[in-house]
Design a protein around this motif. Structure first.
Motif, PDB file in Angstrom:
ATOM      1  N   SER A  30      -2.707   9.272 -11.280  1.00  0.00           N
ATOM      2  CA  SER A  30      -2.876  10.173 -12.420  1.00  0.00           C
ATOM      3  C   SER A  30      -1.938  11.367 -12.368  1.00  0.00           C
ATOM      4  O   SER A  30      -1.862  12.130 -13.329  1.00  0.00           O
ATOM      5  N   PHE A  31      -1.238  11.530 -11.268  1.00  0.00           N
ATOM      6  CA  PHE A  31      -0.292  12.632 -11.117  1.00  0.00           C
ATOM      7  C   PHE A  31       1.098  12.182 -11.560  1.00  0.00           C
ATOM      8  O   PHE A  31       1.549  11.094 -11.204  1.00  0.00           O
ATOM      9  N   ASN A  32       1.788  13.027 -12.295  1.00  0.00           N
ATOM     10  CA  ASN A  32       3.149  12.710 -12.703  1.00  0.00           C
ATOM     11  C   ASN A  32       4.087  12.637 -11.492  1.00  0.00           C
ATOM     12  O   ASN A  32       4.913  11.740 -11.375  1.00  0.00           O
ATOM     13  N   VAL A  33       3.924  13.611 -10.630  1.00  0.00           N
ATOM     14  CA  VAL A  33       4.740  13.695  -9.420  1.00  0.00           C
ATOM     15  C   VAL A  33       3.863  14.193  -8.286  1.00  0.00           C
ATOM     16  O   VAL A  33       3.027  15.085  -8.486  1.00  0.00           O
ATOM     17  N   MET A  34       4.069  13.622  -7.117  1.00  0.00           N
ATOM     18  CA  MET A  34       3.476  14.192  -5.912  1.00  0.00           C
ATOM     19  C   MET A  34       4.611  14.541  -4.958  1.00  0.00           C
ATOM     20  O   MET A  34       5.659  13.879  -4.964  1.00  0.00           O
ATOM     21  N   ALA A  35       4.377  15.566  -4.162  1.00  0.00           N
ATOM     22  CA  ALA A  35       5.469  16.087  -3.345  1.00  0.00           C
ATOM     23  C   ALA A  35       4.941  16.683  -2.045  1.00  0.00           C
ATOM     24  O   ALA A  35       3.749  16.966  -1.906  1.00  0.00           O
ATOM     25  N   SER A  52       7.557  10.014  -7.785  1.00  0.00           N
ATOM     26  CA  SER A  52       7.036   9.990  -9.144  1.00  0.00           C
ATOM     27  C   SER A  52       5.947   8.934  -9.274  1.00  0.00           C
ATOM     28  O   SER A  52       5.733   8.113  -8.371  1.00  0.00           O
ATOM     29  N   SER A  53       5.280   8.962 -10.409  1.00  0.00           N
ATOM     30  CA  SER A  53       4.244   7.952 -10.663  1.00  0.00           C
ATOM     31  C   SER A  53       4.838   6.553 -10.679  1.00  0.00           C
ATOM     32  O   SER A  53       4.132   5.574 -10.405  1.00  0.00           O
ATOM     33  N   GLY A  54       6.126   6.460 -10.979  1.00  0.00           N
ATOM     34  CA  GLY A  54       6.797   5.171 -10.979  1.00  0.00           C
ATOM     35  C   GLY A  54       7.380   4.767  -9.645  1.00  0.00           C
ATOM     36  O   GLY A  54       7.968   3.695  -9.518  1.00  0.00           O
ATOM     37  N   GLY A  55       7.228   5.662  -8.659  1.00  0.00           N
ATOM     38  CA  GLY A  55       7.704   5.339  -7.313  1.00  0.00           C
ATOM     39  C   GLY A  55       9.091   5.828  -6.978  1.00  0.00           C
ATOM     40  O   GLY A  55       9.590   5.559  -5.872  1.00  0.00           O
ATOM     41  N   LEU A  56       9.719   6.554  -7.890  1.00  0.00           N
ATOM     42  CA  LEU A  56      11.045   7.104  -7.592  1.00  0.00           C
ATOM     43  C   LEU A  56      10.908   8.252  -6.599  1.00  0.00           C
ATOM     44  O   LEU A  56      10.023   9.102  -6.757  1.00  0.00           O
ATOM     45  N   THR A  57      11.787   8.287  -5.618  1.00  0.00           N
ATOM     46  CA  THR A  57      11.708   9.304  -4.577  1.00  0.00           C
ATOM     47  C   THR A  57      12.965  10.171  -4.553  1.00  0.00           C
ATOM     48  O   THR A  57      14.044   9.736  -4.984  1.00  0.00           O
ATOM     49  N   SER A  58      12.801  11.376  -4.037  1.00  0.00           N
ATOM     50  CA  SER A  58      13.931  12.262  -3.822  1.00  0.00           C
ATOM     51  C   SER A  58      13.661  13.099  -2.584  1.00  0.00           C
ATOM     52  O   SER A  58      12.492  13.319  -2.231  1.00  0.00           O
ATOM     53  N   TYR A  59      14.748  13.545  -1.938  1.00  0.00           N
ATOM     54  CA  TYR A  59      14.625  14.285  -0.687  1.00  0.00           C
ATOM     55  C   TYR A  59      15.616  15.445  -0.651  1.00  0.00           C
ATOM     56  O   TYR A  59      16.720  15.355  -1.210  1.00  0.00           O
ATOM     57  N   VAL A  60      15.231  16.497   0.043  1.00  0.00           N
ATOM     58  CA  VAL A  60      16.182  17.554   0.334  1.00  0.00           C
ATOM     59  C   VAL A  60      17.175  16.996   1.340  1.00  0.00           C
ATOM     60  O   VAL A  60      16.853  16.125   2.167  1.00  0.00           O
ATOM     61  N   ASP A  61      18.418  17.469   1.274  1.00  0.00           N
ATOM     62  CA  ASP A  61      19.476  16.897   2.103  1.00  0.00           C
ATOM     63  C   ASP A  61      19.144  16.910   3.594  1.00  0.00           C
ATOM     64  O   ASP A  61      19.486  15.982   4.327  1.00  0.00           O
ATOM     65  N   SER A  62      18.472  17.953   4.052  1.00  0.00           N
ATOM     66  CA  SER A  62      18.238  18.115   5.486  1.00  0.00           C
ATOM     67  C   SER A  62      17.302  17.058   6.077  1.00  0.00           C
ATOM     68  O   SER A  62      17.237  16.913   7.298  1.00  0.00           O
ATOM     69  N   ARG A  99       0.263  17.404 -12.567  1.00  0.00           N
ATOM     70  CA  ARG A  99      -0.253  16.608 -13.672  1.00  0.00           C
ATOM     71  C   ARG A  99       0.001  17.405 -14.937  1.00  0.00           C
ATOM     72  O   ARG A  99      -0.702  18.353 -15.239  1.00  0.00           O
ATOM     73  N   PHE A 100       1.066  17.046 -15.636  1.00  0.00           N
ATOM     74  CA  PHE A 100       1.525  17.769 -16.829  1.00  0.00           C
ATOM     75  C   PHE A 100       1.758  19.223 -16.455  1.00  0.00           C
ATOM     76  O   PHE A 100       2.623  19.503 -15.628  1.00  0.00           O
ATOM     77  N   VAL A 101       1.046  20.183 -17.000  1.00  0.00           N
ATOM     78  CA  VAL A 101       1.326  21.596 -16.725  1.00  0.00           C
ATOM     79  C   VAL A 101       0.546  22.124 -15.527  1.00  0.00           C
ATOM     80  O   VAL A 101       0.748  23.259 -15.106  1.00  0.00           O
ATOM     81  N   LYS A 102      -0.330  21.334 -14.962  1.00  0.00           N
ATOM     82  CA  LYS A 102      -1.146  21.805 -13.855  1.00  0.00           C
ATOM     83  C   LYS A 102      -0.545  21.375 -12.517  1.00  0.00           C
ATOM     84  O   LYS A 102      -0.053  20.261 -12.382  1.00  0.00           O
ATOM     85  N   VAL A 103      -0.625  22.296 -11.573  1.00  0.00           N
ATOM     86  CA  VAL A 103      -0.097  22.058 -10.232  1.00  0.00           C
ATOM     87  C   VAL A 103      -1.212  22.295  -9.228  1.00  0.00           C
ATOM     88  O   VAL A 103      -1.946  23.285  -9.321  1.00  0.00           O
ATOM     89  N   TYR A 104      -1.319  21.400  -8.265  1.00  0.00           N
ATOM     90  CA  TYR A 104      -2.370  21.470  -7.251  1.00  0.00           C
ATOM     91  C   TYR A 104      -1.736  21.479  -5.865  1.00  0.00           C
ATOM     92  O   TYR A 104      -0.709  20.821  -5.636  1.00  0.00           O
ATOM     93  N   TRP A 105      -2.381  22.235  -4.957  1.00  0.00           N
ATOM     94  CA  TRP A 105      -1.879  22.363  -3.597  1.00  0.00           C
ATOM     95  C   TRP A 105      -2.974  22.021  -2.599  1.00  0.00           C
ATOM     96  O   TRP A 105      -4.153  22.318  -2.827  1.00  0.00           O
TER      97      TRP A 105
END
Length: 115
Positions: A30-35, A52-62, A99-105
């Protein structure tokens, strides 16, 4: 209220590995992105990796080539596999869900890498 609970942190020697887990109180699909973010002592909180919800990943260079983010929607869990850890990876690691405009920590989990 959505809850994110991290676990898996600890003390490890340089070159070692840890796997962090983040369990969500609601479906991770249900989350657009998790990080994952991290905050070293005395420094700001920075982004480490996203999925992403579709499984796309990204990383900081380090961390590219050393860390892997993944998600298991059936278990409502996001993981961060950390290999070849270095002292500069020492930080509190936080799970983040958007999730859209909401951010959870989450509350964070301490990772300490000794040289």
């Amino acid at each position: 209220q959505v809850q994110l609970v991290e676990s898996g942190g600890g003390l490890v020697q340089a070159g070692g590995s840890l796997r962090l887990s983040c369990v969500a109180s609601e479906s991770t699909s249900s989350f657009n992105v998790m990080a994952w973010y991290r905050q070293p002592p005395g420094k700001q909180r920075d982004l480490v990796a996203t999925i992403s919800s579709g499984g796309l990943t990204s990383y900081v260079d380090s961390v590219k080539g050393r860390f892997t983010i993944s998600r298991d929607n059936a278990k409502n869990t996001v993981y961060l596999q950390m290999n070849n850890l270095a002292p500069e990876d020492t930080a509190v690691y936080y799970c983040n869900g958007r999730r859209f405009v909401k951010v959870y920590w989450g509350q964070g989990t301490q990772v300490t890498v000794s040289s």
